[in-house]
Design a protein around this motif. Structure first.
Motif, PDB file in Angstrom:
ATOM      1  N   LEU A 262       0.839  -1.194   0.000  1.00 31.42           N
ATOM      2  CA  LEU A 262       0.000   0.000   0.000  1.00 31.42           C
ATOM      3  C   LEU A 262       0.876   1.246   0.000  1.00 31.42           C
ATOM      4  O   LEU A 262       2.052   1.207   0.339  1.00 31.42           O
ATOM      5  CB  LEU A 262      -0.922   0.016   1.222  1.00 31.42           C
ATOM      6  CG  LEU A 262      -1.879  -1.170   1.390  1.00 31.42           C
ATOM      7  CD1 LEU A 262      -2.675  -1.013   2.676  1.00 31.42           C
ATOM      8  CD2 LEU A 262      -2.812  -1.279   0.202  1.00 31.42           C
TER       9      LEU A 262
ATOM     10  N   ARG B   4       0.596   5.946   0.051  1.00 32.76           N
ATOM     11  CA  ARG B   4      -0.223   7.126   0.321  1.00 32.76           C
ATOM     12  C   ARG B   4      -0.138   8.097  -0.847  1.00 32.76           C
ATOM     13  O   ARG B   4       0.950   8.343  -1.369  1.00 32.76           O
ATOM     14  CB  ARG B   4       0.249   7.802   1.609  1.00 32.76           C
ATOM     15  CG  ARG B   4      -0.761   8.816   2.141  1.00 32.76           C
ATOM     16  CD  ARG B   4      -0.293   9.420   3.458  1.00 32.76           C
ATOM     17  NE  ARG B   4      -0.275   8.460   4.538  1.00 32.76           N
ATOM     18  CZ  ARG B   4      -1.354   8.017   5.168  1.00 32.76           C
ATOM     19  NH1 ARG B   4      -2.548   8.435   4.784  1.00 32.76           N
ATOM     20  NH2 ARG B   4      -1.257   7.160   6.152  1.00 32.76           N
ATOM     21  N   TYR B   5      -1.282   8.618  -1.282  1.00 32.23           N
ATOM     22  CA  TYR B   5      -1.307   9.604  -2.363  1.00 32.23           C
ATOM     23  C   TYR B   5      -1.053  11.004  -1.812  1.00 32.23           C
ATOM     24  O   TYR B   5      -0.068  11.644  -2.160  1.00 32.23           O
ATOM     25  CB  TYR B   5      -2.637   9.544  -3.106  1.00 32.23           C
ATOM     26  CG  TYR B   5      -2.765  10.572  -4.207  1.00 32.23           C
ATOM     27  CD1 TYR B   5      -1.858  10.590  -5.263  1.00 32.23           C
ATOM     28  CD2 TYR B   5      -3.788  11.521  -4.203  1.00 32.23           C
ATOM     29  CE1 TYR B   5      -1.963  11.531  -6.281  1.00 32.23           C
ATOM     30  CE2 TYR B   5      -3.907  12.453  -5.219  1.00 32.23           C
ATOM     31  CZ  TYR B   5      -2.990  12.457  -6.247  1.00 32.23           C
ATOM     32  OH  TYR B   5      -3.099  13.387  -7.255  1.00 32.23           O
TER      33      TYR B   5
ATOM     34  N   ALA C 235      -9.076   8.616  -1.114  1.00 37.89           N
ATOM     35  CA  ALA C 235      -7.780   8.783  -1.778  1.00 37.89           C
ATOM     36  C   ALA C 235      -6.861   9.710  -0.998  1.00 37.89           C
ATOM     37  O   ALA C 235      -5.631   9.557  -1.041  1.00 37.89           O
ATOM     38  CB  ALA C 235      -7.987   9.320  -3.193  1.00 37.89           C
TER      39      ALA C 235
ATOM     40  N   LYS D 292      -6.522   7.670   3.143  1.00 40.28           N
ATOM     41  CA  LYS D 292      -6.231   6.255   3.397  1.00 40.28           C
ATOM     42  C   LYS D 292      -5.038   5.778   2.580  1.00 40.28           C
ATOM     43  O   LYS D 292      -4.647   6.401   1.596  1.00 40.28           O
ATOM     44  CB  LYS D 292      -7.463   5.393   3.069  1.00 40.28           C
ATOM     45  CG  LYS D 292      -8.688   5.700   3.925  1.00 40.28           C
ATOM     46  CD  LYS D 292      -9.833   4.767   3.570  1.00 40.28           C
ATOM     47  CE  LYS D 292     -11.082   5.093   4.382  1.00 40.28           C
ATOM     48  NZ  LYS D 292     -10.853   4.937   5.830  1.00 40.28           N
TER      49      LYS D 292
ATOM     50  N   LEU E 237      -3.599   3.322  -0.139  1.00 38.95           N
ATOM     51  CA  LEU E 237      -4.215   2.726  -1.317  1.00 38.95           C
ATOM     52  C   LEU E 237      -3.305   1.650  -1.895  1.00 38.95           C
ATOM     53  O   LEU E 237      -2.083   1.713  -1.767  1.00 38.95           O
ATOM     54  CB  LEU E 237      -4.480   3.799  -2.380  1.00 38.95           C
ATOM     55  CG  LEU E 237      -5.424   4.942  -1.973  1.00 38.95           C
ATOM     56  CD1 LEU E 237      -5.522   5.950  -3.101  1.00 38.95           C
ATOM     57  CD2 LEU E 237      -6.802   4.404  -1.622  1.00 38.95           C
TER      58      LEU E 237
ATOM     59  N   GLN F 287      -9.235   4.098  -6.919  1.00 37.22           N
ATOM     60  CA  GLN F 287      -8.727   3.676  -5.613  1.00 37.22           C
ATOM     61  C   GLN F 287      -7.476   2.809  -5.747  1.00 37.22           C
ATOM     62  O   GLN F 287      -7.267   1.867  -4.981  1.00 37.22           O
ATOM     63  CB  GLN F 287      -9.812   2.941  -4.820  1.00 37.22           C
ATOM     64  CG  GLN F 287     -10.980   3.828  -4.409  1.00 37.22           C
ATOM     65  CD  GLN F 287     -10.576   4.941  -3.441  1.00 37.22           C
ATOM     66  OE1 GLN F 287     -10.138   4.687  -2.326  1.00 37.22           O
ATOM     67  NE2 GLN F 287     -10.727   6.190  -3.875  1.00 37.22           N
ATOM     68  N   VAL F 288      -6.641   3.114  -6.741  1.00 36.75           N
ATOM     69  CA  VAL F 288      -5.312   2.516  -6.867  1.00 36.75           C
ATOM     70  C   VAL F 288      -4.338   3.639  -7.208  1.00 36.75           C
ATOM     71  O   VAL F 288      -4.724   4.674  -7.768  1.00 36.75           O
ATOM     72  CB  VAL F 288      -5.253   1.414  -7.947  1.00 36.75           C
ATOM     73  CG1 VAL F 288      -6.147   0.241  -7.594  1.00 36.75           C
ATOM     74  CG2 VAL F 288      -5.594   1.963  -9.318  1.00 36.75           C
TER      75      VAL F 288
END
Length: 467
Positions: A172, A174-175, A201, A204, A206, A319-320
């Motif tokens: 995972l 973080r954006y 986005a 959380k 992602l 959500q990626v």
């Protein structure tokens, strides 16, 4: 001007780690950035080809701009260059990084150069193994000791920490790098609560789209090759970096920035959509013909016309962290007082800059370095040199008469799939195929061919109904 002394000492120590550079320049010379770059390139990536040297030179210049005066002096001294501090009082006040980051980037440039030479059978594989070992050694040296600190928490819109399952960390990212920065937006960022995807986005961790099956690339190559028989070289070129990343242990799907140029109707955008579907990569493919960057890269939240950038919009919807963004007809994008799309793309195609990209709408730094970018164009004449230098370029061949039958069959199968029917439900007669071949030289367009195939299928269906 003030500099962090500890950072300057780090810079001096890190220069010592590069090697005994002074042996390359036993006599002290007056400083120039070009001379410094030449010394570093000779030490870090010897025997690099011209394009790799140019990329390395740009990386060194970007690194230099981030440094304070003491760190610059340390770099010059390590190369036996006399450095006179610049008069510009603002020099070096931007965000800085360690010299080790520059060294790793130079090794990455060398690795890319070696991979290109391998693809052309210019060097043995042993050279690639040596470069990879050198890069791995450098990364291991930079790896911080295992921390006993708790895992960084997730955040809600107020910036308050929320619970995070430790098992969710691997795979995972973080954006939005600092979710607490949302409090600085108008209304404390509460407008984001109305968009669940955007909220997630920004707050959380992602996932990335990954591939852990090496044979999958061969299956995709075969699948796309059947549908686009005229474009097998393009398909191979697009898949090659994914396979190379897989072989080096990287499961995340990361395409090279690419420009796909070719005449209208050759199937450029359709091929990229099918590639994204085969890789399970979310895709957004807007046409930017006639546009400037005024909206594409976002509008600040304080304005009535505020909107997130295309990067944020796509990541929020998918959500990626590594979707595919295809900008169609990039050669027809316009330049105006509002900006230039081609110029605005440049920092997004540089990994270090994209990793801390300032997103206008969020008014904060995001990590956009995992986004896949591909651009289509009818011609390269209106593509700027800086954008060209950051991309792989492939020419989309025009199909010829020999490709008509396999193309027609793939169009028939796609038509059946769109209706949820078996391909055997439709058919093209021998006369139909001969007609398509005879008329193809008049248009040489897959788009026109597809329309003709659909018309013939419909005509055959009506004939069967009357029979």
């Amino acid at each position: 001007m003030t500099d962090d002394p500890s950072r300057d000492n780090d810079a001096i120590d890190l220069f010592a780690d590069i090697g005994d550079i002074s042996e390359l320049c036993p006599e002290t010379n007056d400083f120039s950035l070009s001379r410094l770059a030449s010394i570093l390139i000779s030490e870090c990536i010897p025997e690099a080809r011209a394009e790799a040297e140019q990329n390395a030179h740009r990386a060194i210049c970007r690194w230099w701009e981030r440094q304070g005066e003491a760190a610059r002096a340390a770099a010059a001294q390590a190369c036996n260059l006399r450095y006179r501090p610049e008069a510009d009082p603002g020099a070096g006040k931007r965000a800085r990084d360690d010299l080790s980051d520059l060294q790793e980037e130079l090794f990455e440039i060398q690795l890319q150069d070696v991979a290109l030479q391998l693809a052309q059978d210019e060097i043995p594989h042993e050279v690639e193994r040596q470069v990879r070992a050198r890069l791995a050694e450098e990364r291991a040296r930079q790896q911080p000791p295992v921390s006993t600190e708790p895992i960084p928490p997730a955040f809600d819109l107020t910036g308050e920490a929320t619970a995070l399952n430790e098992a969710e960390i691997e795979g995972l990212g973080r954006y939005l790098l600092d979710p607490a920065a949302l409090k600085n937006l108008p209304e404390g960022g509460k407008q984001l609560e109305r968009n669940a995807g955007l909220h997630a986005a920004c707050t959380k961790l992602l996932p990335y789209r990954e591939n852990r099956d090496r044979d999958r690339f061969a299956r995709i190559r075969h699948q796309l090759g059947e549908k686009y028989p005229h474009a097998t070289s393009v398909i191979d070129g697009l898949l090659r970096p994914l396979q190379r990343n897989f072989d080096s242990g990287e499961a995340r799907l990361k395409l090279r920035p690419t420009i796909l140029a070719g005449a209208p109707g050759t199937g450029k955008t359709a091929l990229l959509r099918d590639l994204a579907a085969a890789l399970d990569l979310p895709i957004k493919a807007p046409s930017v013909a006639g546009q400037t960057d005024s909206n594409l890269f976002g509008v600040s939240a304080g304005w009535s016309s505020s909107m997130p950038s295309i990067m944020t919009t796509v990541i929020a919807a998918a959500q990626v962290l590594n979707p595919l963004i295809v900008l169609d007809e990039i050669d027809k994008a316009q330049t105006s007082a509002n900006g230039s799309i081609q110029e605005s793309l440049l920092p997004l195609l540089e990994p270090l800059e994209a990793a801390r990209y300032h997103e206008r709408y969020l008014a904060s730094a995001v990590d956009a370095s995992h986004i896949n970018w591909i651009f289509t164009a009818n011609s390269l004449e209106r593509i700027t040199a800086p954008l060209l230098s950051r991309c792989d370029v492939y020419e989309m061949p025009q199909p010829d008469v020999a490709h008509v039958r396999p193309l027609a069959q793939s169009i028939l199968r796609a038509h059946a799939d769109s209706l949820g029917l078996e391909p055997g439900f439709f058919h093209l007669t021998q006369g139909d195929l001969e007609f398509l071949e005879e008329t193809f030289s008049r248009h040489r367009s897959i788009r026109v061919l597809a329309e003709l195939v659909r018309q013939l299928i419909n005509d055959n269906g009506r004939g069967m109904a009357h029979a």
